[in-house]
Design a protein around this motif. Structure first.
Motif, PDB file in Angstrom:
ATOM      1  N   HIS A  27      -5.204  64.035  46.059  1.00 24.36           N
ATOM      2  CA  HIS A  27      -5.317  64.927  47.215  1.00 24.36           C
ATOM      3  C   HIS A  27      -6.249  64.346  48.277  1.00 24.36           C
ATOM      4  O   HIS A  27      -5.963  64.447  49.480  1.00 24.36           O
ATOM      5  CB  HIS A  27      -5.808  66.304  46.758  1.00 24.36           C
ATOM      6  CG  HIS A  27      -5.936  67.277  47.873  1.00 24.36           C
ATOM      7  ND1 HIS A  27      -4.839  67.846  48.495  1.00 24.36           N
ATOM      8  CD2 HIS A  27      -7.022  67.750  48.516  1.00 24.36           C
ATOM      9  CE1 HIS A  27      -5.252  68.636  49.465  1.00 24.36           C
ATOM     10  NE2 HIS A  27      -6.573  68.614  49.495  1.00 24.36           N
ATOM     11  N   VAL A  30      -4.356  61.799  50.304  1.00 23.16           N
ATOM     12  CA  VAL A  30      -3.401  62.491  51.171  1.00 23.16           C
ATOM     13  C   VAL A  30      -4.124  63.040  52.399  1.00 23.16           C
ATOM     14  O   VAL A  30      -3.672  62.855  53.535  1.00 23.16           O
ATOM     15  CB  VAL A  30      -2.672  63.622  50.406  1.00 23.16           C
ATOM     16  CG1 VAL A  30      -1.875  64.503  51.357  1.00 23.16           C
ATOM     17  CG2 VAL A  30      -1.782  63.037  49.310  1.00 23.16           C
ATOM     18  N   LEU A  34      -3.161  61.834  56.173  1.00 22.04           N
ATOM     19  CA  LEU A  34      -2.401  62.792  56.978  1.00 22.04           C
ATOM     20  C   LEU A  34      -2.728  62.734  58.474  1.00 22.04           C
ATOM     21  O   LEU A  34      -1.797  62.735  59.291  1.00 22.04           O
ATOM     22  CB  LEU A  34      -2.594  64.209  56.425  1.00 22.04           C
ATOM     23  CG  LEU A  34      -1.655  65.276  56.971  1.00 22.04           C
ATOM     24  CD1 LEU A  34      -0.194  64.915  56.752  1.00 22.04           C
ATOM     25  CD2 LEU A  34      -1.974  66.619  56.312  1.00 22.04           C
ATOM     26  N   LEU A  42       1.759  68.819  55.661  1.00 22.78           N
ATOM     27  CA  LEU A  42       1.831  68.795  54.207  1.00 22.78           C
ATOM     28  C   LEU A  42       2.490  70.080  53.721  1.00 22.78           C
ATOM     29  O   LEU A  42       2.165  71.169  54.210  1.00 22.78           O
ATOM     30  CB  LEU A  42       0.417  68.666  53.646  1.00 22.78           C
ATOM     31  CG  LEU A  42       0.243  68.445  52.160  1.00 22.78           C
ATOM     32  CD1 LEU A  42       0.900  67.136  51.723  1.00 22.78           C
ATOM     33  CD2 LEU A  42      -1.246  68.429  51.819  1.00 22.78           C
ATOM     34  N   GLY A  46       1.946  70.576  48.357  1.00 25.17           N
ATOM     35  CA  GLY A  46       1.323  69.260  48.453  1.00 25.17           C
ATOM     36  C   GLY A  46       2.174  68.113  47.961  1.00 25.17           C
ATOM     37  O   GLY A  46       1.679  67.004  47.777  1.00 25.17           O
ATOM     38  N   LEU A  49       5.844  65.669  52.835  1.00 25.12           N
ATOM     39  CA  LEU A  49       5.486  65.742  54.243  1.00 25.12           C
ATOM     40  C   LEU A  49       6.671  66.312  54.998  1.00 25.12           C
ATOM     41  O   LEU A  49       7.828  66.000  54.673  1.00 25.12           O
ATOM     42  CB  LEU A  49       5.169  64.347  54.793  1.00 25.12           C
ATOM     43  CG  LEU A  49       4.008  63.596  54.182  1.00 25.12           C
ATOM     44  CD1 LEU A  49       3.923  62.185  54.772  1.00 25.12           C
ATOM     45  CD2 LEU A  49       2.711  64.344  54.413  1.00 25.12           C
TER      46      LEU A  49
END
Length: 117
Positions: A27, A30, A34, A42, A46, A49
């Motif tokens: 996470h 990510v 992002l 997101l 999760g 995309l």
């Protein structure tokens, strides 16, 4: 010099094959990547995309999807897409082999963003 955090660096990278059992991105990674792919969000769970855009007409939407398809074939990493309302395009990126996000998804998102630049 670019760093792995640089969006330009994402566009210069190639997608690499993921095998079942390859871990999804943590996470924290990510969340770090992002902001480098503006316009992408997101999913609530999760694992993917999402991106959406309204084009002038169906022909423009279809031309865009075809350009995305060329990139996807070159990278061997394929988004899910949908044209609806004749000119709206939705794209979803997720690494199907691992059931979640990999760096490949961010590489593809950055390359798709380049089409719009």
């Amino acid at each position: 010099m670019t760093t792995p955090n640089d969006a330009t660096n994402l566009t210069s990278q190639r997608c690499e094959a993921c095998r079942p059992g390859t871990p999804t991105l943590p996470h924290e990674e990510v969340e770090r990547l992002l902001p480098q792919v503006s316009g992408w969000t997101l999913s609530n769970d999760g694992t993917s995309l999402h991106w959406t855009k309204r084009f002038a007409d169906f022909a423009e939407a279809l031309a865009f999807v075809n350009k995305v398809g060329e990139i996807a074939e070159a990278e061997d990493h394929h988004p899910d897409f949908r044209i609806h309302g004749y000119r709206n395009v939705d794209l979803d990126l997720s690494t199907h082999a691992i059931g979640g996000l990999s760096r490949n998804d961010f590489i593809m998102a950055a390359k798709i963003n380049e089409l719009l630049a």
